[in-house]
Design an enzyme around this catalytic site. Structure first.
Site, short mmCIF file in Angstrom:
data_model
loop_
_atom_site.label_atom_id
_atom_site.label_comp_id
_atom_site.label_asym_id
_atom_site.label_seq_id
_atom_site.Cartn_x
_atom_site.Cartn_y
_atom_site.Cartn_z
N THR A 122 0.93 -1.21 0.13
CA THR A 122 -0.01 -0.08 0.05
C THR A 122 0.81 1.26 -0.01
O THR A 122 1.67 1.49 0.92
CB THR A 122 -0.96 -0.05 1.24
OG1 THR A 122 -1.55 -1.32 1.27
CG2 THR A 122 -1.83 1.05 1.22
N LYS A 199 -7.41 1.84 -2.83
CA LYS A 199 -7.06 1.16 -1.52
C LYS A 199 -7.13 2.11 -0.56
O LYS A 199 -7.71 1.32 0.70
CB LYS A 199 -5.53 0.41 -1.60
CG LYS A 199 -4.83 0.17 -0.51
CD LYS A 199 -5.78 -1.26 -0.16
CE LYS A 199 -5.01 -1.70 1.04
NZ LYS A 199 -5.65 -3.07 1.68
N PHE A 244 -18.79 -4.62 9.25
CA PHE A 244 -18.03 -3.37 9.93
C PHE A 244 -18.89 -2.58 10.66
O PHE A 244 -18.73 -1.46 10.98
CB PHE A 244 -17.26 -2.66 8.89
CG PHE A 244 -16.17 -3.54 8.52
CD1 PHE A 244 -15.02 -3.15 9.02
CD2 PHE A 244 -16.02 -4.21 7.41
CE1 PHE A 244 -13.68 -3.86 8.68
CE2 PHE A 244 -15.06 -5.11 7.14
CZ PHE A 244 -13.84 -4.75 7.58
N GLY A 252 -7.86 -2.11 14.76
CA GLY A 252 -6.16 -1.97 15.07
C GLY A 252 -5.70 -2.74 13.64
O GLY A 252 -6.06 -2.70 12.73
N CYS A 255 -3.04 -2.27 8.99
CA CYS A 255 -3.32 -1.62 7.83
C CYS A 255 -4.35 -0.30 8.43
O CYS A 255 -4.03 0.82 8.06
CB CYS A 255 -4.19 -2.60 6.90
SG CYS A 255 -3.11 -3.55 6.12
N LYS A 258 -2.54 2.68 10.09
CA LYS A 258 -1.41 3.48 9.45
C LYS A 258 -2.01 4.02 8.05
O LYS A 258 -1.75 5.20 7.52
CB LYS A 258 -0.35 2.50 9.25
CG LYS A 258 -0.52 1.62 8.06
CD LYS A 258 0.81 0.91 7.37
CE LYS A 258 0.48 -0.17 6.52
NZ LYS A 258 0.29 0.33 5.31
N LYS A 315 -7.01 -9.00 15.67
CA LYS A 315 -8.40 -9.67 15.25
C LYS A 315 -8.26 -11.12 15.44
O LYS A 315 -7.15 -11.90 15.67
CB LYS A 315 -8.74 -9.30 14.02
CG LYS A 315 -7.82 -9.80 13.02
CD LYS A 315 -8.30 -9.34 11.52
CE LYS A 315 -9.00 -10.24 10.66
NZ LYS A 315 -9.08 -9.98 9.60
N ARG A 322 0.49 -6.15 15.75
CA ARG A 322 0.71 -4.75 15.29
C ARG A 322 -0.40 -3.74 15.44
O ARG A 322 -1.60 -4.23 15.12
CB ARG A 322 1.13 -4.75 13.83
CG ARG A 322 2.57 -5.46 13.59
CD ARG A 322 3.00 -5.30 12.29
NE ARG A 322 2.33 -6.17 11.14
CZ ARG A 322 2.68 -6.43 9.94
NH1 ARG A 322 3.28 -5.63 9.38
NH2 ARG A 322 1.84 -7.24 9.39
N1 NAD Z 1 -1.29 -7.53 6.16
C1 NAD Z 1 -2.40 -7.17 5.53
O1 NAD Z 1 -3.18 -7.80 5.97
C2 NAD Z 1 -2.11 -6.41 4.27
C3 NAD Z 1 -3.46 -6.52 3.52
C4 NAD Z 1 -3.44 -5.65 2.42
C5 NAD Z 1 -2.14 -4.71 2.09
N2 NAD Z 1 -1.14 -4.73 2.87
C6 NAD Z 1 -0.09 -4.21 2.67
O2 NAD Z 1 1.03 -4.98 2.05
C7 NAD Z 1 2.09 -4.53 2.32
C8 NAD Z 1 2.99 -5.58 3.14
O3 NAD Z 1 2.22 -5.76 4.44
P1 NAD Z 1 2.65 -7.22 5.19
O4 NAD Z 1 1.46 -7.11 6.30
O5 NAD Z 1 2.90 -8.24 4.38
O6 NAD Z 1 3.94 -7.01 5.75
P2 NAD Z 1 5.04 -7.77 6.55
O7 NAD Z 1 5.76 -6.81 7.53
O8 NAD Z 1 4.41 -8.89 7.11
O9 NAD Z 1 6.30 -8.41 5.63
C9 NAD Z 1 7.01 -7.44 4.75
C10 NAD Z 1 8.04 -8.48 4.73
O10 NAD Z 1 9.09 -7.46 3.59
C11 NAD Z 1 10.25 -7.96 4.05
N3 NAD Z 1 11.22 -6.79 3.31
C12 NAD Z 1 11.62 -5.72 3.75
N4 NAD Z 1 12.27 -5.30 2.93
C13 NAD Z 1 12.74 -5.95 1.71
C14 NAD Z 1 13.49 -6.01 0.73
N5 NAD Z 1 14.36 -5.08 0.24
N6 NAD Z 1 13.46 -7.19 0.20
C15 NAD Z 1 12.67 -8.56 0.35
N7 NAD Z 1 11.98 -8.37 1.53
C16 NAD Z 1 11.86 -7.20 2.15
C17 NAD Z 1 10.43 -8.07 5.47
O11 NAD Z 1 11.50 -8.69 5.95
C18 NAD Z 1 8.87 -8.63 5.71
O12 NAD Z 1 9.26 -10.09 5.76
C19 NAD Z 1 2.10 -3.18 3.38
O13 NAD Z 1 2.19 -2.15 2.62
C20 NAD Z 1 0.66 -3.50 3.77
O14 NAD Z 1 -0.05 -2.18 3.96
C21 NAD Z 1 -1.30 -5.44 3.93
#
Ligand code: NAD
Length: 436
Positions: A122, A199, A244, A252, A255, A258, A315, A322
């Site tokens: 995102t 998004k 919702f 919390g 997502c 932030k 949840k 987080r």
């Molecule tokens: N978690 C969710 O439910 C969700 C849903 C939709 C969108 N998103 C978005 O997706 C993105 C990722 O979220 P997430 O929850 O999967 O994050 P996360 O923290 O679980 O995973 C991110 C991963 O990226 C790795 N990383 C960091 N720098 C790197 C690099 N240079 N090369 C390779 N790997 C690297 C980290 O070590 C980590 O394992 C965010 O922007 C988030 O807002 C998350």
């Protein structure tokens, strides 16, 4: 012919994406910078809890379609490169783009012409267009493909997504669309910035629904109505829908908090005062205070009280803590002198040093009060008469998710307070800021 796929980031989004693509016949390499994660993945185990993911990963591994590596081990990038690294909040509230920048640097150095960079992380509206113009000179095209999966049902969400949003040139969007072959969902093809805004707007709208029903819960408390009935009644309206509309201690996770802050930051940066979103964020922060206020109203002081906080993740069905309301509430209770013991149905890594019981009965036994923070089925379906019987005399139960039956708790001898339920008077903040 299927294209080679590389995913940056083995987190909730990247690993689910990589595994689901590999499970549907693509060759996928997932890259991560965290050696502990890579070690766990190499051993075939998922580094976090996500229902169904480990089994699917085993299938993809068995078919030889999935590889894990550090980004430095890859000399050349080609095909479709999916970016799914974190974009946490900075102290100012904007999206921290440092991990994205590092991936874009790698693409600039090592991607062959014809590669497509697909942004699943995102990122703020406007960021993608800047990345696209940085990558264009090295022959890499860019597509924004925001992700909407939910932790706890991420695999199902991948295969049954409500929509696929693709922002970019017609030709590249057509290539990225092949990733979703076999998935029955409408596809929105648009420009990069609009895709990014979908998004943020979706998350801001869902957060608004939550804060809205929490405001209605306050009015229900003041006027003797039952917010559960009200939420059900308004949710029956097809224009509104039931999702919702559950009152409680607020949203919390990694997502909503932030992303709402980042959108507010962006609005301010562009000279616009997004009143509505600001109010949504404020209401959510206030909800965290409800259990503390309710306990203070009941006991006067929290000094030395033993309080069990049940459900520590943001949840149910995830191990993600987080920005979990439970974690923030534990801090608030401890600051008031309470002695907190937590319980969660699956192990979690909590920041700080909180006593965590292995069984719900151990957490609750001898407690003065219980705060139900997250409605895991195991917690909701526990033997509440027995739990209440094991608490101190004059026990108090704050149900932060309106998930328990007040009659059962009160029949067992405890005082019950929910959020916006008629017998929950005293738990909400009135319009004048006074506790009711
Ligand atoms: N978690 C969710 O439910 C969700 C849903 C939709 C969108 N998103 C978005 O997706 C993105 C990722 O979220 P997430 O929850 O999967 O994050 P996360 O923290 O679980 O995973 C991110 C991963 O990226 C790795 N990383 C960091 N720098 C790197 C690099 N240079 N090369 C390779 N790997 C690297 C980290 O070590 C980590 O394992 C965010 O922007 C988030 O807002 C998350």
């Amino acid at each position: 012919m299927t294209e080679r796929i590389t995913v940056f980031g083995a987190g909730y989004v990247g690993l689910v994406t990589g595994v689901c693509l590999a499970a549907t016949g693509r060759d996928v390499t997932v890259l991560d910078v965290d050696p502990a994660k890579l070690e766990s993945l190499a051993a075939g185990s998922c580094p976090f809890f996500e229902p169904g993911l480990e089994d699917l990963m085993a299938e993809a591994n068995a078919a030889g379609r999935l590889r894990f590596a550090g980004p430095d081990t890859v000399e050349e990038l080609s095909g479709i490169v999916i970016i799914a690294v974190g974009t946490p909040a900075t102290a100012a509230g904007s999206a921290d783009m440092r991990y994205i920048r590092s991936v874009v640097d790698t693409l600039e150095e090592r991607a062959v012409p014809g590669t497509i960079a697909v942004m699943k992380s995102t990122v703020p509206p406007g960021a993608g267009a800047r990345i696209a113009s940085r990558l264009a000179p090295v022959g890499v095209d860019y597509v924004s493909n925001p992700e909407f999966l939910r932790e706890g049902s991420a695999v199902k969400d991948w295969f049954e997504t409500d929509r696929v949003v693709l922002g970019g040139s017609e030709e590249s969007v057509a290539r990225v669309r092949t990733l979703y072959e076999g998935i029955d969902a409408p596809v929105l093809a648009c420009d990069i910035t609009s895709a990014e805004m979908v998004k943020y707007a979706a998350n801001a709208f869902l957060a608004t629904k939550i804060s809205f029903i929490n405001e209605i819960a306050v009015l229900c408390d003041l006027m003797g109505a039952n917010v559960d009935e009200v939420a059900y009644g308004i949710g029956l309206d097809a224009r509104i829908g039931p999702a919702f509309l559950r009152p409680g201690i607020g949203y919390g996770g990694s997502c909503f908090p932030k992303d709402t802050r980042a959108l507010d930051f962006l609005a301010t940066l562009h000279g616009y005062d997004f009143h509505l979103l600001r109010a949504v964020i404020e209401v959510n922060a206030r909800q965290r205070l409800l259990p503390v206020r309710a306990l203070k109203a009941h006991f006067d002081s929290l000094e030395g009280l033993r309080v069990a906080v049940l459900g520590l993740t943001f949840k149910p069905e995830t191990d993600d803590v987080r920005e979990s309301p439970a974690v923030e509430i534990i801090d608030l209770l401890e600051a008031e002198g309470a002695q907190v013991v937590g319980y969660n149905p699956i192990p979690v890594a909590l920041p700080g040093e909180v006593e965590v019981a292995e069984e719900i009965a151990d957490a609750v036994r001898g407690a003065d009060a219980v705060v139900l923070a997250t409605e895991w089925a195991e917690i909701v379906r526990a033997d509440w008469p027995a739990l209440v019987a094991s608490m101190k005399r004059g026990a108090f139960v704050f149900d932060g998710r309106n998930a328990l039956d007040p009659a059962v708790i009160e029949a067992a001898g405890a005082t019950y307070v929910g959020v916006g339920r008629p017998n929950g008077a005293g738990c909400s903040t009135g319009a004048d800021g006074e506790s009711r």
